[in-house]
Write an enzyme that holds these catalytic residues in place. Sequence first.
Site, PDB file in Angstrom:
ATOM      1  N   ASN A   1      -3.264   2.933 -10.095  1.00 23.72           N
ATOM      2  CA  ASN A   1      -3.639   1.975  -9.005  1.00 23.72           C
ATOM      3  C   ASN A   1      -3.594   0.761  -9.249  1.00 23.72           C
ATOM      4  OD1 ASN A   1      -4.672   1.973  -5.805  1.00 23.72           O
ATOM      5  ND2 ASN A   1      -6.475   1.651  -7.153  1.00 23.72           N
TER       6      ASN A   1
ATOM      7  N   ASP B   1      -1.333   4.847  -6.241  1.00 24.73           N
ATOM      8  CA  ASP B   1      -0.078   4.675  -6.102  1.00 24.73           C
ATOM      9  C   ASP B   1       0.688   5.920  -6.675  1.00 24.73           C
ATOM     10  OD1 ASP B   1      -1.362   1.782  -6.186  1.00 24.73           O
ATOM     11  OD2 ASP B   1       0.414   1.744  -4.993  1.00 24.73           O
TER      12      ASP B   1
ATOM     13  N   GLN C   1      -5.991  -8.586  -2.304  1.00 24.62           N
ATOM     14  CA  GLN C   1      -5.965  -7.606  -1.333  1.00 24.62           C
ATOM     15  C   GLN C   1      -7.384  -7.236  -0.990  1.00 24.62           C
ATOM     16  OE1 GLN C   1      -3.974  -7.426  -4.299  1.00 24.62           O
ATOM     17  NE2 GLN C   1      -2.135  -6.356  -3.548  1.00 24.62           N
TER      18      GLN C   1
ATOM     19  N   GLY D   1       0.521  -1.245  -0.119  1.00 24.35           N
ATOM     20  CA  GLY D   1      -0.032  -0.168   0.003  1.00 24.35           C
ATOM     21  C   GLY D   1       0.865   1.216  -0.007  1.00 24.35           C
TER      22      GLY D   1
END
Length: 353
Positions: A254, A244, A203, A52
């Site tokens: 992302n 990200d 995730q 993350g």
Amino acid sequence: MTHSSNQVYPVIWHNDSVSLIDQTRLPNEYAVVEIHRSEDMARAITTMIVRGAPAIGVAAAYGIYLGAREIETSDRHEFLQHLEQVAQLLRSTRPTAVNLFWAISRMMKTAYETLGTVAELKQTLFQTAQAINAEDLQTCQAIGANGLAVLPKNPAKMTILTHCNAGALATAGYGTALGVVRSAWTEGRLARVFADETRPRLQGAKLTAWECVQEGIPVTLITDNMAAHCMKQGLIHAVVVGADRIAANGDTANKIGTYSVAIAAKAHNIPFFVAAPLSTVDFELSDGSQIPIEERNPTEIYQVGDTILTPEGVEFYNPAFDVTPADLITAIITENGAFAPGELAKSKVKQMV
Ligand code: MRU
């Protein structure tokens, strides 16, 4: 901050080392890994024990300090030369999330700008890592509040679809996309979260679902290929994802699969929000085509446990992120307010919500 409270803190300083929640073992096992050396921190980032974007930034900041305290010299020049090697190792762990590079740069700037002895310099580096950790927590809480202000008012209790995990586990705590979800839940504005499972690392299934269960937030898990169908059925009122790296024009990298969620949201006239701290915005990149996309080991897509899913002779492609073009994004929610992608430059100045 400790692991004993109800809150989830994936990266904390404890007993003279860094405690990481091992995110490769959740949800079946809650294990904490103690990191004493910068090399071990680099490995923890690469293997996704910690993952993350904001969380790996915090982890890398502590990694710089761990490296600094191992350097045995009182000569400032020699110390900084060794510290550059530590920084280089940490920079080489994962390429896409800019928070990693942002945090390392901030730590190295502190090292170069701090006057005094090497011992004092090490102490200042420790304080800076602690500050990066504490600030990220506050930032996520502000993102949560700012997100609440821009979520659709209708219906009064909405459903939010999210992709991957942009929760407490992905940050210093609280989360970005899940920070918005948490705020909506606290204010009675949320009926349910839909979590994409997020192939290949899952995730959503493993981490987002776990966080929602911890918080008592109703959550429905779907596979990634069900999102458009759920939208068509009217089950989704808004999409909120993390990021990200966001280019200056608002193009957003992302987790792989985010782009197709955004296309589906546009097709169904559902607002699509990106929630991220300003440390995720890379103003040096004019658009998303310049964002480096990590490619990971293909075992992630062809192997589940000990089972091989495909016949021999197949080739693989395993990009870990994709880039959602700015024109598919309704707003980017930051700690300084929510902005249309084209107005991101204004985010440098705090807005009132
Ligand atoms: O590969 P990961 O698990 O590190 O990818 C994480 C994501 O893509 C998140 O959505 C992003 O980092 C935002 S976290 C607040």
